[in-house]
Structures are given as structure tokens and as C-alpha cells.
Design a protein around this motif. Sequence first.
Motif, PDB file in Angstrom:
ATOM      1  N   LEU A 163       0.823  -1.208   0.000  1.00 10.75           N
ATOM      2  CA  LEU A 163       0.000   0.000   0.000  1.00 10.75           C
ATOM      3  C   LEU A 163       0.856   1.257   0.000  1.00 10.75           C
ATOM      4  N   TRP A 221      -1.372   8.040  -2.186  1.00 13.63           N
ATOM      5  CA  TRP A 221      -2.820   7.929  -2.112  1.00 13.63           C
ATOM      6  C   TRP A 221      -3.503   9.281  -1.877  1.00 13.63           C
ATOM      7  N   ASP A 241     -13.471   9.371  -3.585  1.00 14.45           N
ATOM      8  CA  ASP A 241     -13.158   8.107  -2.931  1.00 14.45           C
ATOM      9  C   ASP A 241     -14.435   7.263  -2.846  1.00 14.45           C
ATOM     10  N   HIS A 276     -12.527  -0.889  -2.744  1.00 13.23           N
ATOM     11  CA  HIS A 276     -12.224   0.540  -2.796  1.00 13.23           C
ATOM     12  C   HIS A 276     -11.920   0.955  -4.230  1.00 13.23           C
ATOM     13  N   GLY A 325      -4.466  -2.662  -2.890  1.00 16.13           N
ATOM     14  CA  GLY A 325      -4.711  -1.313  -2.387  1.00 16.13           C
ATOM     15  C   GLY A 325      -5.455  -1.324  -1.071  1.00 16.13           C
ATOM     16  N   LYS A 326      -6.579  -0.617  -1.020  1.00 16.94           N
ATOM     17  CA  LYS A 326      -7.367  -0.524   0.202  1.00 16.94           C
ATOM     18  C   LYS A 326      -8.559  -1.490   0.202  1.00 16.94           C
ATOM     19  N   SER A 327      -8.616  -2.362  -0.784  1.00 13.73           N
ATOM     20  CA  SER A 327      -9.677  -3.367  -0.826  1.00 13.73           C
ATOM     21  C   SER A 327      -9.318  -4.535   0.089  1.00 13.73           C
ATOM     22  N   GLU A 328     -10.321  -5.082   0.753  1.00 13.75           N
ATOM     23  CA  GLU A 328     -10.104  -6.187   1.686  1.00 13.75           C
ATOM     24  C   GLU A 328     -10.070  -7.524   0.946  1.00 13.75           C
TER      25      GLU A 328
END
Length: 272
Positions: free
Chosen positions: A39, A44, A52, A64, A114-117
Amino acid sequence: MGWRRRAVRVVRGVLVAYLTVLLVLTLLERFLVYPAPPLERSDWTLGEAFEDVAFTSADGTRLHGWLLERPGARRAVLYCHGNGEQVADNAELIPLLAARLDASIFLFDYRGYGKSEGKPDEAGVVADGLAAQRWLAQRTGRTPDRVTLIGRSIGGGVAVACAAELGAEALVLQSTFSRLTDAAAHHYPWLPVRLVMKNRYDSLARIQRYRGPLFVSHGTADRIVPLGLGRRPFDASPSTAKEFYEMPGRGHNEPQPRAYYDRLQRFLAELP
């Protein structure tokens, strides 16, 4: 007799080494197919043009993305990136696409990126693409089959799967493959990758279910996905409105040249 025993030991040793390598590569498949960058590698900082976005996949995985919404845009574009990048790596590309294609652009990260789980696998990543296409369609007040899909490299496999399932206003593929197993077999011809790989991305079969406009581009100097593998989905496509754009001397990870955007812009403008 002694030489026979030595020969048997050598063959046995080679076989054990081969099977060990095969087992290790099988266990590491997820890391090889989805080398998600850390990340912190990317900036970002959210530019003024971006929104966002948080949304969920079919199984509840939180995802995300960034949306660049262009007022009065002619089209809505979902961009599916390659397997070695994430949303923030494309902060300069998206405004270029929005301006050249007169489009609102939605760029998202697959699960585990990235910020996706979550953790990526083919079924999950394809589900993420479908969720992103539905989200963009709803946001822009259109049906999913009126969204233009752009997929680069493994993102091409995602985009083809989405087009096969939900349709698309147009499908744009960049430096992608017929099947991920074909690309793997090119690099590892001594391994039975077509038999053991779980992540297959069979675009050759899936593209048979999509009959809409298709624009495919590929570089002649692509050493990761050879030109021939990029050509096969195009040849297999039943679309009556399709174009293959060959880029002399371009490699897999080189940015698209200006002439590419000119040709893509004309292709989309000429559609009914």
C-alpha cells in the motif's frame, strides 16, 4: 548392474526435484498471479477530480476505488488494471482517459489490492469486477451493458468475464491473453500449468458470449504476453464491430502511445 542403479538414482532424484518445484509453484500460485504491491508504495493523496468510493462485492468483501465523474460525459468507463498495480498508480492515466474518451472513469482495486479487503482468486476478482460494473452503472444512471470496459493485462481477463456476464457498450483490451494458463505455459513450458493452475481466466471461451464492439491492442515486443496470445481472443470474438491495433516495438508495461488514444477515440465515435 552398477550403472543401472546409478541411472535409477539419477532419474529418481530428477523426478523428486521436478515434483518439488511443481509443488512449490502450485503453493505459490496466488502470490505469482497476484503480486499486489504494498500500500505504501503509492501516493494515495486524493486529487480534486477524484471521489473516494467504497462498495462491496457479492460475497460482502469491502472494495475501494476512485471515481472521476465528468459532467455530461458521453460514456461511463470501468478500468480494470493489471496484476502488479493498484488504484493510486493510475492517478495520471484516468484524467487522460476521461478527456480523450469524454467519459466518467471508475477505477477500482481487486480484493487484496490497495485498500480493498480480502484475498484474491479468480472467482473473487471477477465478482469484484461485476460489482464495480453494477456500481458504476447505477451511479451514472444506466444499465450495466451501457458501461464501457477497459482491461489491461490480467484486467483484460476480468473485463472479458464482465462483458460475458453483463454485456458492455464496448470492450477494450490492452496487452491481455487468451487464457492465463497459455501465458504461464509460454514461460514455463516444462511444467503442466494447464493442468494444475486454479486461476485460468479463460477469455477465449468467455468472449464467445459477448457480441458487442471490441477493440484490442497489443505490442509486438511484448515478452510477458506474446502478440499471438493477445490476438487469439480477437480472432475468436463473434463481434461484427471489432478492431485489432498492433503497436510496433511496444512492450507489455509501456504506456499506450498517443496514436493509440487517437485510434480508440475514432473507433468508439464510429459506433452506432
